[in-house]
Design an enzyme around this catalytic site. Structure first.
Site, PDB file in Angstrom:
ATOM      1  N   ALA A 113      46.794  18.485  70.257  1.00 35.61           N
ATOM      2  CA  ALA A 113      46.385  18.817  69.473  1.00 35.61           C
ATOM      3  C   ALA A 113      46.870  20.228  68.733  1.00 35.61           C
ATOM      4  CB  ALA A 113      45.361  18.086  69.064  1.00 35.61           C
ATOM      5  N   ALA A 145      44.675  22.760  66.357  1.00 38.28           N
ATOM      6  CA  ALA A 145      44.843  23.475  64.821  1.00 38.28           C
ATOM      7  C   ALA A 145      44.669  24.915  64.933  1.00 38.28           C
ATOM      8  CB  ALA A 145      43.417  22.415  64.510  1.00 38.28           C
ATOM      9  N   SER A 146      44.120  25.433  63.251  1.00 41.39           N
ATOM     10  CA  SER A 146      43.972  26.203  62.939  1.00 41.39           C
ATOM     11  C   SER A 146      42.873  27.397  64.247  1.00 41.39           C
ATOM     12  CB  SER A 146      43.068  26.915  62.022  1.00 41.39           C
ATOM     13  OG  SER A 146      41.906  26.034  61.468  1.00 41.39           O
ATOM     14  N   ALA A 152      41.726  26.104  66.841  1.00 36.46           N
ATOM     15  CA  ALA A 152      41.210  25.522  68.703  1.00 36.46           C
ATOM     16  C   ALA A 152      42.578  24.810  69.007  1.00 36.46           C
ATOM     17  CB  ALA A 152      40.506  25.206  69.393  1.00 36.46           C
ATOM     18  N   GLN A 153      42.741  24.786  70.285  1.00 35.66           N
ATOM     19  CA  GLN A 153      44.134  23.443  70.518  1.00 35.66           C
ATOM     20  C   GLN A 153      43.559  22.489  71.849  1.00 35.66           C
ATOM     21  OE1 GLN A 153      47.412  25.978  71.712  1.00 35.66           O
ATOM     22  NE2 GLN A 153      47.306  25.869  74.015  1.00 35.66           N
ATOM     23  N   VAL A 154      43.815  21.594  71.357  1.00 35.27           N
ATOM     24  CA  VAL A 154      43.493  20.695  72.794  1.00 35.27           C
ATOM     25  C   VAL A 154      43.657  19.809  73.538  1.00 35.27           C
ATOM     26  CG1 VAL A 154      41.640  18.133  72.673  1.00 35.27           C
ATOM     27  CG2 VAL A 154      41.975  19.938  71.013  1.00 35.27           C
ATOM     28  N   ASP A 201      33.771  18.174  58.434  1.00 35.18           N
ATOM     29  CA  ASP A 201      35.470  18.627  58.339  1.00 35.18           C
ATOM     30  C   ASP A 201      36.290  17.133  59.080  1.00 35.18           C
ATOM     31  OD1 ASP A 201      37.583  20.203  58.083  1.00 35.18           O
ATOM     32  OD2 ASP A 201      37.403  20.714  60.343  1.00 35.18           O
TER      33      ASP A 201
END
Length: 509
Positions: free
Chosen positions: A129, A131-132, A134-136, A285
């Site tokens: 995943a 996102a704006s 961070a990433q996982v 969020d």
């Protein structure tokens, strides 16, 4: 604040207008001053947008503009009732399907953040995943434990700082040139978002939020979150236990797995209200990219705790009684609470404000959410706030944004959702409890704590008063000095008596 902030603001406005951002709202629901602004902005739209209404490039535009604009897009993606189904579907990409950063950077970022412990994270996957912020990645520890590793995007703090600076510039321009917007306190609103962003960009604080949240919900059912692994966490890397579920926005997969979407929507909405009115600490969020469903239990699974909201007991009571007022159709109660907390100036009429609230609330009762036009409701709310000179409460900005998100997600799961019926068990119980003997005792305890703290400061106040009087002693031969000393002493002790009397009445004696 440099000229660069204003340039970035102007560029953002131009890009958004050109890609059709101003075409996705219901212009008829807006107040006149905003209608004029939208009409002007739409002069810059691309011809293709104007002809077809297609805004598929808006997502890419938001991504180019920066992370705070992406956050805006994530919120709008949950509200097809406001921006339209096509635009909402396009904006949904911003929730967790953005372009990942260069994978070659990952090993260096991990080693910089965790040192030698980085080597203990094995079977490191490509991003699952992005996102704006961070990433996982998926990984395993040496003992085989499955973990999720969240890594901040390189340079994200600088990008956020630039975004926020331009938004401060826009807020100041709004306050300067549009006096009617001053009551909305745009600078204070941006300051609230600024503080939230600074917290989100330190993953140790997110880890602490998960820890506190875990303590709050330990006895609850139906809402699950991961556990922090502190040994593998730093300001730029967060490692948690792995949680598995079906993305909550994937209705087809939920149906195929036999998940009851109506129960899931109810569970989500009630959990959010419970966290808010009971604990005063909530996930701020809750867009669909951060929510999953456990197909075995039907539980809601939440991730990404970078943005958390916190409200005081007074604000929790305000929220609960406002919601309960709409549930019970007690518009006088809602109006009184708005006046008590300072939302509406005392110069306004409670009766007239209650009447305006009735005009908003009555048409919504008995309707399914699919029959309610939120854009029209929001437009009516904005017109009402202007009519009654209502002031924005920056401390409630995150809560208001979160309620929009949660209601949008629940609406997508269950278009027949009855918000008032689902909310009543949580809100009603809390209101009845706070108004009962136990609530009175808690109020008394809060007042007592305030009184004790105030009394504890009195010796320091007295010392400062004596020091001030000693300074006057040096001028004791000055004309009128004796009279001045008498007046100062009299005023001080009179003020002290008034203070003690007020505290006495506050405690209810």
């Amino acid at each position: 604040m440099g000229l660069g902030a204003y340039f970035r603001l102007a560029r953002a406005g131009f890009v958004l207008a050109r890609e059709g951002a101003l075409s996705i709202a219901d212009n008829d629901a807006l107040p006149p001053v905003m209608k004029a602004g939208v009409r002007f902005g739409r002069l810059f739209e691309r011809g293709e947008v104007r002809r077809s209404g297609n805004v598929e490039r808006l997502t890419r535009a938001l991504y180019r503009l920066g992370p705070t604009y992406v956050k805006l897009g994530q919120t709008l993606a949950t509200r097809p009732d406001i921006v339209g189904p096509a635009a909402a579907a396009d904006l949904a990409v911003l929730q967790d399907s953005m372009e990942p950063f260069d994978p070659a950077l990952v090993p260096g970022l991990l080693h910089e953040a965790l040192g030698t412990r980085a080597a203990e994270l094995t079977e490191f996957s490509p991003p699952i995943a992005a996102a704006s912020i961070a990433q996982v990645h998926h990984a395993r520890l040496a003992d085989g434990t499955k973990v999720a590793v969240k890594i901040l995007r390189p340079g994200i703090r600088q990008r956020f700082a630039a975004d926020i600076e331009s938004q401060y510039a826009g807020a100041r321009l709004a306050e300067t040139f549009v006096p009617k917007l001053r009551r909305l306190r745009p600078v204070d609103v941006v300051a609230t978002l600024d503080r939230s962003a600074r917290i989100e960009l330190d993953l140790r604080l997110e880890a602490a939020s998960i820890s506190e949240f875990t303590d709050n919900i330990k006895d609850d059912t139906g809402f699950v979150i991961p556990r922090v692994l502190w040994d593998y966490t730093s300001d730029t890397v967060l490692t948690t236990t792995w949680v598995e579920g079906i993305p909550i926005r994937d209705n087809a997969a939920l149906d195929a797995a036999g998940v009851d979407r109506k129960a899931l929507a109810k569970n989500l909405l009630q959990a959010f209200l419970r966290h808010t009115v009971r604990d005063g600490f909530f996930h701020a969020d809750l867009h669909p990219g951060n929510l999953f469903a456990d197909p075995r239990t039907g539980d809601v699974i939440a991730v990404d705790f970078g943005i958390m909201g916190r409200i005081t007991r007074r604000e929790r009571r305000f929220l609960a009684e406002i919601l309960y007022g709409f549930i019970a159709r007690n518009y006088r109660l809602i109006a009184e609470r708005h006046f008590e907390i300072g939302y509406v100036p005392r110069s306004q009429s409670i009766d007239e404000f209650a009447l305006a609230l009735r005009a908003i609330g009555e048409p919504q009762h008995g309707r399914r959410v699919s029959e309610i036009s939120m854009s029209k409701v929001l437009g009516q709310l904005f017109a009402t706030t202007e009519l009654f000179e209502m002031q924005t409460r920056p401390e409630l900005i995150l809560l208001q944004k979160s309620m929009v998100l949660v209601e949008g997600v629940a609406r997508a799961l269950d278009p027949e959702l009855d918000i008032w019926t689902i909310s009543e068990p949580i809100v009603g119980d809390w209101v009845r409890r706070s108004a009962g003997p136990l609530g009175r005792l808690e109020d008394l305890r809060d007042h007592f704590d305030t009184a004790v703290a105030t009394l504890g400061r009195l010796p320091a106040v007295v010392s400062k008063a004596e020091a001030a009087l000693d300074d006057y002693e040096r001028d004791k031969h000055a004309p009128g000095r004796r009279f001045n000393r008498f007046m100062i002493l009299t005023g001080f002790w009179l003020g002290l008596v008034v203070l003690l009397t007020a505290l006495w009445r506050l405690l209810g004696f």
